[in-house]
Design a protein around this motif. Structure first.
Motif, PDB file in Angstrom:
ATOM      1  N   SER A  45     -49.821 -45.471 -10.196  1.00 34.84           N
ATOM      2  CA  SER A  45     -50.216 -44.202 -10.787  1.00 34.84           C
ATOM      3  C   SER A  45     -49.117 -43.150 -10.684  1.00 34.84           C
ATOM      4  CB  SER A  45     -51.504 -43.687 -10.143  1.00 34.84           C
ATOM      5  OG  SER A  45     -51.917 -42.493 -10.772  1.00 34.84           O
ATOM      6  N   TYR A  46     -48.773 -42.729  -9.468  1.00 32.89           N
ATOM      7  CA  TYR A  46     -47.770 -41.673  -9.325  1.00 32.89           C
ATOM      8  C   TYR A  46     -47.149 -41.694  -7.924  1.00 32.89           C
ATOM      9  CZ  TYR A  46     -51.599 -39.320  -6.848  1.00 32.89           C
ATOM     10  OH  TYR A  46     -52.614 -39.029  -5.987  1.00 32.89           O
ATOM     11  N   THR A  47     -45.974 -41.107  -7.849  1.00 32.02           N
ATOM     12  CA  THR A  47     -45.351 -40.720  -6.587  1.00 32.02           C
ATOM     13  C   THR A  47     -44.857 -39.311  -6.814  1.00 32.02           C
ATOM     14  OG1 THR A  47     -44.639 -42.980  -6.087  1.00 32.02           O
ATOM     15  CG2 THR A  47     -43.519 -41.204  -4.910  1.00 32.02           C
ATOM     16  N   ARG A  48     -45.258 -38.380  -5.971  1.00 30.62           N
ATOM     17  CA  ARG A  48     -44.923 -36.988  -6.209  1.00 30.62           C
ATOM     18  C   ARG A  48     -44.783 -36.235  -4.892  1.00 30.62           C
ATOM     19  NH1 ARG A  48     -50.881 -35.989  -8.777  1.00 30.62           N
ATOM     20  NH2 ARG A  48     -52.059 -35.859  -6.824  1.00 30.62           N
ATOM     21  N   VAL A  49     -44.161 -35.091  -4.976  1.00 31.79           N
ATOM     22  CA  VAL A  49     -44.021 -34.216  -3.819  1.00 31.79           C
ATOM     23  C   VAL A  49     -45.397 -33.631  -3.499  1.00 31.79           C
ATOM     24  CG1 VAL A  49     -42.956 -32.087  -2.953  1.00 31.79           C
ATOM     25  CG2 VAL A  49     -41.642 -33.668  -4.384  1.00 31.79           C
ATOM     26  N   THR A  50     -45.740 -33.624  -2.226  1.00 34.32           N
ATOM     27  CA  THR A  50     -47.037 -33.069  -1.851  1.00 34.32           C
ATOM     28  C   THR A  50     -47.064 -31.564  -2.074  1.00 34.32           C
ATOM     29  OG1 THR A  50     -46.301 -32.809   0.442  1.00 34.32           O
ATOM     30  CG2 THR A  50     -47.496 -34.820  -0.108  1.00 34.32           C
ATOM     31  N   ARG A  51     -48.231 -31.078  -2.403  1.00 39.81           N
ATOM     32  CA  ARG A  51     -48.417 -29.633  -2.503  1.00 39.81           C
ATOM     33  C   ARG A  51     -48.583 -29.065  -1.100  1.00 39.81           C
ATOM     34  NH1 ARG A  51     -48.957 -28.099  -7.643  1.00 39.81           N
ATOM     35  NH2 ARG A  51     -49.538 -29.665  -9.192  1.00 39.81           N
ATOM     36  N   LEU A  52     -48.325 -27.764  -0.974  1.00 36.72           N
ATOM     37  CA  LEU A  52     -48.479 -27.111   0.318  1.00 36.72           C
ATOM     38  C   LEU A  52     -49.965 -26.881   0.579  1.00 36.72           C
ATOM     39  CD1 LEU A  52     -45.559 -24.535   0.126  1.00 36.72           C
ATOM     40  CD2 LEU A  52     -45.799 -26.339   1.826  1.00 36.72           C
ATOM     41  N   VAL A  53     -50.532 -27.698   1.448  1.00 32.74           N
ATOM     42  CA  VAL A  53     -51.936 -27.558   1.833  1.00 32.74           C
ATOM     43  C   VAL A  53     -51.969 -26.777   3.143  1.00 32.74           C
ATOM     44  CG1 VAL A  53     -54.051 -28.779   2.427  1.00 32.74           C
ATOM     45  CG2 VAL A  53     -52.485 -29.750   0.731  1.00 32.74           C
ATOM     46  N   PRO A  54     -52.466 -25.546   3.133  1.00 39.16           N
ATOM     47  CA  PRO A  54     -52.394 -24.695   4.317  1.00 39.16           C
ATOM     48  C   PRO A  54     -52.880 -25.364   5.600  1.00 39.16           C
ATOM     49  CG  PRO A  54     -53.131 -23.404   2.453  1.00 39.16           C
ATOM     50  CD  PRO A  54     -53.063 -24.831   1.980  1.00 39.16           C
ATOM     51  N   ARG A  55     -54.002 -26.068   5.536  1.00 41.68           N
ATOM     52  CA  ARG A  55     -54.531 -26.665   6.760  1.00 41.68           C
ATOM     53  C   ARG A  55     -53.574 -27.721   7.312  1.00 41.68           C
ATOM     54  NH1 ARG A  55     -60.385 -29.725   7.723  1.00 41.68           N
ATOM     55  NH2 ARG A  55     -59.930 -30.415   9.851  1.00 41.68           N
ATOM     56  N   ASP A  56     -53.022 -28.558   6.433  1.00 48.06           N
ATOM     57  CA  ASP A  56     -52.109 -29.605   6.887  1.00 48.06           C
ATOM     58  C   ASP A  56     -50.850 -29.006   7.515  1.00 48.06           C
ATOM     59  OD1 ASP A  56     -53.900 -31.448   5.936  1.00 48.06           O
ATOM     60  OD2 ASP A  56     -52.751 -31.936   4.115  1.00 48.06           O
ATOM     61  N   VAL A  57     -50.309 -27.990   6.854  1.00 45.79           N
ATOM     62  CA  VAL A  57     -49.093 -27.367   7.363  1.00 45.79           C
ATOM     63  C   VAL A  57     -49.380 -26.637   8.670  1.00 45.79           C
ATOM     64  CG1 VAL A  57     -47.250 -25.717   6.865  1.00 45.79           C
ATOM     65  CG2 VAL A  57     -48.176 -27.146   5.034  1.00 45.79           C
ATOM     66  N   ARG A  58     -50.502 -25.959   8.718  1.00 44.80           N
ATOM     67  CA  ARG A  58     -50.881 -25.241   9.945  1.00 44.80           C
ATOM     68  C   ARG A  58     -51.069 -26.213  11.106  1.00 44.80           C
ATOM     69  NH1 ARG A  58     -54.387 -22.372   7.674  1.00 44.80           N
ATOM     70  NH2 ARG A  58     -56.179 -23.703   8.086  1.00 44.80           N
ATOM     71  N   ASP A  59     -51.709 -27.350  10.837  1.00 43.53           N
ATOM     72  CA  ASP A  59     -51.900 -28.358  11.883  1.00 43.53           C
ATOM     73  C   ASP A  59     -50.560 -28.895  12.380  1.00 43.53           C
ATOM     74  OD1 ASP A  59     -54.615 -28.046  11.664  1.00 43.53           O
ATOM     75  OD2 ASP A  59     -54.969 -29.923  10.566  1.00 43.53           O
ATOM     76  N   ALA A  60     -49.656 -29.177  11.439  1.00 48.68           N
ATOM     77  CA  ALA A  60     -48.336 -29.675  11.821  1.00 48.68           C
ATOM     78  C   ALA A  60     -47.579 -28.636  12.630  1.00 48.68           C
ATOM     79  CB  ALA A  60     -47.541 -30.073  10.577  1.00 48.68           C
ATOM     80  N   TYR A 101     -42.988 -34.254  12.622  1.00 41.76           N
ATOM     81  CA  TYR A 101     -43.782 -33.230  11.955  1.00 41.76           C
ATOM     82  C   TYR A 101     -42.990 -32.024  11.455  1.00 41.76           C
ATOM     83  CZ  TYR A 101     -47.966 -35.749  13.265  1.00 41.76           C
ATOM     84  OH  TYR A 101     -48.929 -36.717  13.376  1.00 41.76           O
ATOM     85  N   THR A 102     -41.758 -31.870  11.891  1.00 42.33           N
ATOM     86  CA  THR A 102     -40.975 -30.725  11.429  1.00 42.33           C
ATOM     87  C   THR A 102     -40.751 -30.722   9.913  1.00 42.33           C
ATOM     88  OG1 THR A 102     -39.893 -30.369  13.562  1.00 42.33           O
ATOM     89  CG2 THR A 102     -38.747 -29.561  11.606  1.00 42.33           C
ATOM     90  N   PRO A 103     -40.446 -31.879   9.274  1.00 40.11           N
ATOM     91  CA  PRO A 103     -40.217 -31.825   7.816  1.00 40.11           C
ATOM     92  C   PRO A 103     -41.377 -31.232   7.021  1.00 40.11           C
ATOM     93  CG  PRO A 103     -39.410 -33.890   8.700  1.00 40.11           C
ATOM     94  CD  PRO A 103     -40.166 -33.218   9.814  1.00 40.11           C
ATOM     95  N   LEU A 104     -42.603 -31.425   7.496  1.00 41.56           N
ATOM     96  CA  LEU A 104     -43.764 -30.916   6.759  1.00 41.56           C
ATOM     97  C   LEU A 104     -43.798 -29.394   6.743  1.00 41.56           C
ATOM     98  CD1 LEU A 104     -46.257 -31.856   5.206  1.00 41.56           C
ATOM     99  CD2 LEU A 104     -47.546 -31.783   7.343  1.00 41.56           C
ATOM    100  N   ILE A 105     -43.255 -28.767   7.789  1.00 37.26           N
ATOM    101  CA  ILE A 105     -43.286 -27.305   7.846  1.00 37.26           C
ATOM    102  C   ILE A 105     -41.955 -26.680   7.436  1.00 37.26           C
ATOM    103  CG2 ILE A 105     -45.036 -27.316   9.650  1.00 37.26           C
ATOM    104  CD1 ILE A 105     -42.858 -26.658  11.671  1.00 37.26           C
TER     105      ILE A 105
END
Length: 242
Positions: free
Chosen positions: A70-85, A158-162
């Motif tokens: 189907s697809y491979t794409r850059v993730t969108r900034l999901v506040p909860r995920d970024v905050r958790d990281a 986890y640093t790359p996510l933030i």
């Protein structure tokens, strides 16, 4: 005969990972944008194998998402995920500071001061990439000195996510100045061998990113099918991306 170890492929994989990661962090490949290994391989001047490995690693780090066929794409900034990281990274840096301070040598303090001087200079020039590298060097002194491999591995994971939020934070002169002042306080606490104060200041530094996660920048819409091409700013190894 000495054991022969593969070298070149590992280096190509790592180069592809760093170039694609940095393009995502800078927003040159924006959240939601499709990425194709063939397009990236052509732009980077590589075979598809190291690019696929790089995308797999970025998927594990939460910067890329993929749905088979189907697809491979850059993730969108999901506040909860970024905050958790960001909370996890904060906790690891707090632990690193508390553990490292009693072990620091004068050379470590000098390295932290030099890194903060470079951070200030980069911020003054508006060079966010150099500012982030200097920021990494400063905090890595404590992560290395704490000698806890689990801490180092978790921070790396986890640093790359933030990092996209860090890029946004250091993109303003006032925020960068505030970070440099916090670094000064952290270095003073380390020089005084005050582990509790160093941990508190470290927590203050990283909480700023958690707060940024609640106010992500606007994101352009992209076709979820994965159609489209990779950003042209991703350049071959040896060239300057961006």
């Amino acid at each position: 005969m000495p054991t022969l170890r593969p070298v070149r492929r590992t280096l190509l994989r790592d180069s592809a990972y760093e170039l694609i990661r940095d393009a995502i962090v800078r927003g040159e490949i924006p959240p939601g944008a499709p990425v194709r290994d063939a397009d990236l391989a052509e732009r980077l001047g590589l075979s598809r194998a190291p690019v696929r490995e790089a995308l797999s690693r970025l998927t594990g780090e939460g910067l890329v998402e993929s749905k088979p066929q189907s697809y491979t794409r850059v993730t969108r900034l999901v506040p909860r995920d970024v905050r958790d990281a960001a909370a996890v990274v904060r906790a690891m840096h707090e632990l690193a500071a508390r553990t490292a301070v009693p072990r620091l040598a004068d050379a470590d303090l000098t390295a932290m001061r030099e890194a903060n001087d470079e951070f200030r200079d980069a911020a003054r020039r508006g060079d966010v990439a150099d500012a982030l590298r200097a920021d990494d060097r400063l905090h890595d002194v404590l992560v290395t000195a704490c000698a806890n491999r689990a801490v180092a591995a978790t921070v790396e994971r986890y640093t790359p996510l933030i990092r996209r939020l860090e890029w946004r934070q250091f993109g303003t002169a006032s925020a960068a100045h505030g970070s440099a002042e916090l670094h000064d306080r952290l270095i003073d606490a380390c020089a005084a061998r005050d582990a509790d104060a160093a941990a508190r200041i470290t927590a203050e530094i990283w909480r700023a990113l958690e707060q940024l996660a609640d106010d992500p920048p606007g994101e352009p819409a992209h076709d979820a099918s994965g159609a489209g091409e990779a950003d042209p700013s991703v350049r071959p190894p040896g060239g300057r991306p961006g």
